[in-house]
Design a protein around this motif. Structure first.
Motif, PDB file in Angstrom:
ATOM      1  N   VAL A  78     -10.555  -9.648   5.244  1.00  0.00           N
ATOM      2  CA  VAL A  78      -9.967  -8.910   6.362  1.00  0.00           C
ATOM      3  C   VAL A  78      -8.649  -9.552   6.767  1.00  0.00           C
ATOM      4  O   VAL A  78      -7.659  -8.861   7.027  1.00  0.00           O
ATOM      5  N   SER A  79      -8.621 -10.864   6.799  1.00  0.00           N
ATOM      6  CA  SER A  79      -7.389 -11.577   7.149  1.00  0.00           C
ATOM      7  C   SER A  79      -6.284 -11.264   6.143  1.00  0.00           C
ATOM      8  O   SER A  79      -5.139 -11.010   6.527  1.00  0.00           O
ATOM      9  N   ASP A  80      -6.620 -11.252   4.852  1.00  0.00           N
ATOM     10  CA  ASP A  80      -5.636 -10.911   3.823  1.00  0.00           C
ATOM     11  C   ASP A  80      -5.137  -9.478   3.989  1.00  0.00           C
ATOM     12  O   ASP A  80      -3.940  -9.202   3.860  1.00  0.00           O
ATOM     13  N   LEU A  81      -6.061  -8.575   4.279  1.00  0.00           N
ATOM     14  CA  LEU A  81      -5.681  -7.172   4.488  1.00  0.00           C
ATOM     15  C   LEU A  81      -4.713  -7.064   5.661  1.00  0.00           C
ATOM     16  O   LEU A  81      -3.667  -6.415   5.554  1.00  0.00           O
ATOM     17  N   LEU A  82      -5.048  -7.707   6.765  1.00  0.00           N
ATOM     18  CA  LEU A  82      -4.194  -7.633   7.954  1.00  0.00           C
ATOM     19  C   LEU A  82      -2.811  -8.208   7.689  1.00  0.00           C
ATOM     20  O   LEU A  82      -1.811  -7.686   8.196  1.00  0.00           O
ATOM     21  N   SER A  83      -2.742  -9.241   6.872  1.00  0.00           N
ATOM     22  CA  SER A  83      -1.433  -9.831   6.586  1.00  0.00           C
ATOM     23  C   SER A  83      -0.577  -8.921   5.710  1.00  0.00           C
ATOM     24  O   SER A  83       0.646  -9.033   5.720  1.00  0.00           O
ATOM     25  N   ARG A  84      -1.203  -8.018   4.955  1.00  0.00           N
ATOM     26  CA  ARG A  84      -0.451  -7.096   4.100  1.00  0.00           C
ATOM     27  C   ARG A  84      -0.019  -5.823   4.826  1.00  0.00           C
ATOM     28  O   ARG A  84       0.867  -5.114   4.358  1.00  0.00           O
TER      29      ARG A  84
ATOM     30  N   PRO B 125       1.683  -3.515   7.868  1.00  0.00           N
ATOM     31  CA  PRO B 125       2.851  -3.691   8.741  1.00  0.00           C
ATOM     32  C   PRO B 125       2.429  -4.033  10.172  1.00  0.00           C
ATOM     33  O   PRO B 125       1.312  -3.725  10.597  1.00  0.00           O
ATOM     34  N   ASP B 126       3.325  -4.655  10.891  1.00  0.00           N
ATOM     35  CA  ASP B 126       3.017  -5.071  12.260  1.00  0.00           C
ATOM     36  C   ASP B 126       2.733  -3.894  13.190  1.00  0.00           C
ATOM     37  O   ASP B 126       2.005  -4.045  14.169  1.00  0.00           O
ATOM     38  N   ASP B 127       3.302  -2.744  12.887  1.00  0.00           N
ATOM     39  CA  ASP B 127       3.106  -1.592  13.771  1.00  0.00           C
ATOM     40  C   ASP B 127       1.963  -0.678  13.308  1.00  0.00           C
ATOM     41  O   ASP B 127       1.875   0.472  13.732  1.00  0.00           O
ATOM     42  N   CYS B 128       1.056  -1.188  12.471  1.00  0.00           N
ATOM     43  CA  CYS B 128      -0.048  -0.347  12.004  1.00  0.00           C
ATOM     44  C   CYS B 128      -1.014  -0.062  13.163  1.00  0.00           C
ATOM     45  O   CYS B 128      -1.088  -0.813  14.130  1.00  0.00           O
ATOM     46  N   THR B 129      -1.729   1.026  13.024  1.00  0.00           N
ATOM     47  CA  THR B 129      -2.682   1.425  14.056  1.00  0.00           C
ATOM     48  C   THR B 129      -4.077   0.935  13.691  1.00  0.00           C
ATOM     49  O   THR B 129      -4.324   0.510  12.555  1.00  0.00           O
ATOM     50  N   LEU B 130      -4.973   1.024  14.643  1.00  0.00           N
ATOM     51  CA  LEU B 130      -6.366   0.679  14.381  1.00  0.00           C
ATOM     52  C   LEU B 130      -6.937   1.604  13.300  1.00  0.00           C
ATOM     53  O   LEU B 130      -7.705   1.172  12.440  1.00  0.00           O
ATOM     54  N   GLU B 131      -6.511   2.858  13.311  1.00  0.00           N
ATOM     55  CA  GLU B 131      -6.958   3.803  12.292  1.00  0.00           C
ATOM     56  C   GLU B 131      -6.482   3.379  10.906  1.00  0.00           C
ATOM     57  O   GLU B 131      -7.205   3.528   9.919  1.00  0.00           O
ATOM     58  N   ASP B 132      -5.265   2.833  10.806  1.00  0.00           N
ATOM     59  CA  ASP B 132      -4.755   2.316   9.530  1.00  0.00           C
ATOM     60  C   ASP B 132      -5.662   1.192   9.012  1.00  0.00           C
ATOM     61  O   ASP B 132      -6.016   1.153   7.836  1.00  0.00           O
ATOM     62  N   VAL B 133      -6.018   0.287   9.897  1.00  0.00           N
ATOM     63  CA  VAL B 133      -6.874  -0.841   9.514  1.00  0.00           C
ATOM     64  C   VAL B 133      -8.229  -0.323   9.057  1.00  0.00           C
ATOM     65  O   VAL B 133      -8.745  -0.734   8.010  1.00  0.00           O
ATOM     66  N   GLN B 134      -8.796   0.597   9.820  1.00  0.00           N
ATOM     67  CA  GLN B 134     -10.100   1.152   9.462  1.00  0.00           C
ATOM     68  C   GLN B 134     -10.046   1.849   8.107  1.00  0.00           C
ATOM     69  O   GLN B 134     -10.944   1.687   7.279  1.00  0.00           O
ATOM     70  N   TYR B 135      -8.995   2.607   7.867  1.00  0.00           N
ATOM     71  CA  TYR B 135      -8.851   3.317   6.598  1.00  0.00           C
ATOM     72  C   TYR B 135      -8.779   2.331   5.434  1.00  0.00           C
ATOM     73  O   TYR B 135      -9.466   2.487   4.423  1.00  0.00           O
ATOM     74  N   HIS B 136      -7.961   1.299   5.561  1.00  0.00           N
ATOM     75  CA  HIS B 136      -7.810   0.333   4.479  1.00  0.00           C
ATOM     76  C   HIS B 136      -9.098  -0.453   4.246  1.00  0.00           C
ATOM     77  O   HIS B 136      -9.445  -0.770   3.099  1.00  0.00           O
TER      78      HIS B 136
ATOM     79  N   LEU C 194     -11.102  -0.420   0.685  1.00  0.00           N
ATOM     80  CA  LEU C 194     -11.515  -1.664   0.026  1.00  0.00           C
ATOM     81  C   LEU C 194     -13.022  -1.681  -0.220  1.00  0.00           C
ATOM     82  O   LEU C 194     -13.492  -2.095  -1.286  1.00  0.00           O
ATOM     83  N   GLN C 195     -13.786  -1.225   0.757  1.00  0.00           N
ATOM     84  CA  GLN C 195     -15.240  -1.188   0.622  1.00  0.00           C
ATOM     85  C   GLN C 195     -15.650  -0.254  -0.514  1.00  0.00           C
ATOM     86  O   GLN C 195     -16.523  -0.583  -1.322  1.00  0.00           O
ATOM     87  N   LYS C 196     -15.005   0.896  -0.624  1.00  0.00           N
ATOM     88  CA  LYS C 196     -15.324   1.845  -1.686  1.00  0.00           C
ATOM     89  C   LYS C 196     -14.945   1.288  -3.057  1.00  0.00           C
ATOM     90  O   LYS C 196     -15.664   1.487  -4.036  1.00  0.00           O
ATOM     91  N   ILE C 197     -13.823   0.595  -3.142  1.00  0.00           N
ATOM     92  CA  ILE C 197     -13.409  -0.014  -4.409  1.00  0.00           C
ATOM     93  C   ILE C 197     -14.420  -1.079  -4.827  1.00  0.00           C
ATOM     94  O   ILE C 197     -14.852  -1.127  -5.989  1.00  0.00           O
ATOM     95  N   GLU C 198     -14.818  -1.924  -3.886  1.00  0.00           N
ATOM     96  CA  GLU C 198     -15.803  -2.965  -4.194  1.00  0.00           C
ATOM     97  C   GLU C 198     -17.118  -2.356  -4.648  1.00  0.00           C
ATOM     98  O   GLU C 198     -17.753  -2.836  -5.588  1.00  0.00           O
ATOM     99  N   ARG C 199     -17.523  -1.269  -3.999  1.00  0.00           N
ATOM    100  CA  ARG C 199     -18.768  -0.588  -4.399  1.00  0.00           C
ATOM    101  C   ARG C 199     -18.641  -0.031  -5.813  1.00  0.00           C
ATOM    102  O   ARG C 199     -19.569  -0.129  -6.623  1.00  0.00           O
ATOM    103  N   GLY C 200     -17.498   0.538  -6.139  1.00  0.00           N
ATOM    104  CA  GLY C 200     -17.271   1.069  -7.478  1.00  0.00           C
ATOM    105  C   GLY C 200     -17.300  -0.017  -8.533  1.00  0.00           C
ATOM    106  O   GLY C 200     -17.886   0.158  -9.607  1.00  0.00           O
ATOM    107  N   LEU C 201     -16.674  -1.152  -8.246  1.00  0.00           N
ATOM    108  CA  LEU C 201     -16.690  -2.265  -9.192  1.00  0.00           C
ATOM    109  C   LEU C 201     -18.103  -2.801  -9.405  1.00  0.00           C
ATOM    110  O   LEU C 201     -18.502  -3.145 -10.527  1.00  0.00           O
ATOM    111  N   LYS C 202     -18.874  -2.835  -8.332  1.00  0.00           N
ATOM    112  CA  LYS C 202     -20.270  -3.282  -8.430  1.00  0.00           C
ATOM    113  C   LYS C 202     -21.063  -2.306  -9.296  1.00  0.00           C
ATOM    114  O   LYS C 202     -21.874  -2.730 -10.136  1.00  0.00           O
ATOM    115  N   ASP C 203     -20.850  -1.015  -9.105  1.00  0.00           N
ATOM    116  CA  ASP C 203     -21.534  -0.010  -9.916  1.00  0.00           C
ATOM    117  C   ASP C 203     -21.200  -0.182 -11.393  1.00  0.00           C
ATOM    118  O   ASP C 203     -22.069  -0.062 -12.257  1.00  0.00           O
TER     119      ASP C 203
END
Length: 98
Positions: free
Chosen positions: A8-14, A16-27, A31-40
């Motif tokens: 999460v810290s790495d994501l937040l650092s990537r 932009p400073d003006d991102c919204t809470l919705e941007d964070v939630q989306y990313h 990431l969660q979906k990508i990790e699930r796909g890799l696990k599958d």
């Protein structure tokens, strides 16, 4: 392997400073979906191209048949919107869509 907090810290650092809470939630969601796909993939829970094409073909056929069936029902039983006269509380006639 990183901890969730580090990810999460790495994501937040990537972001932009003006991102919204919705941007964070989306990313986080992506990431969660990508990790699930890799696990599958690691667990062998994947479909071949041929399996996907067969499933899609079956699904499309189902939808086409369903739509055709629903149209036949609609035509047979006149399931379209019609206008009817109804009475209001003060007993005046008014047109109502049904």
């Amino acid at each position: 392997m990183q901890t969730v907090k580090q990810e999460v810290s790495d994501l937040l650092s990537r972001l932009p400073d003006d991102c919204t809470l919705e941007d964070v939630q989306y990313h986080l969601y992506v990431l969660q979906k990508i990790e699930r796909g890799l696990k599958d993939v690691e667990e062998g829970q994947v479909y071949t191209q041929e399996e996907v094409e067969k499933k899609m073909s079956n699904w499309i056929s189902y939808l086409e048949n369903r739509d055709s069936f629903l149209k036949e029902l609609k035509d047979k039983y006149c399931l379209t919107k019609s206008k009817k006269s109804a009475r209001t509380s003060d007993n005046r006639a008014q047109t109502v869509n049904t």
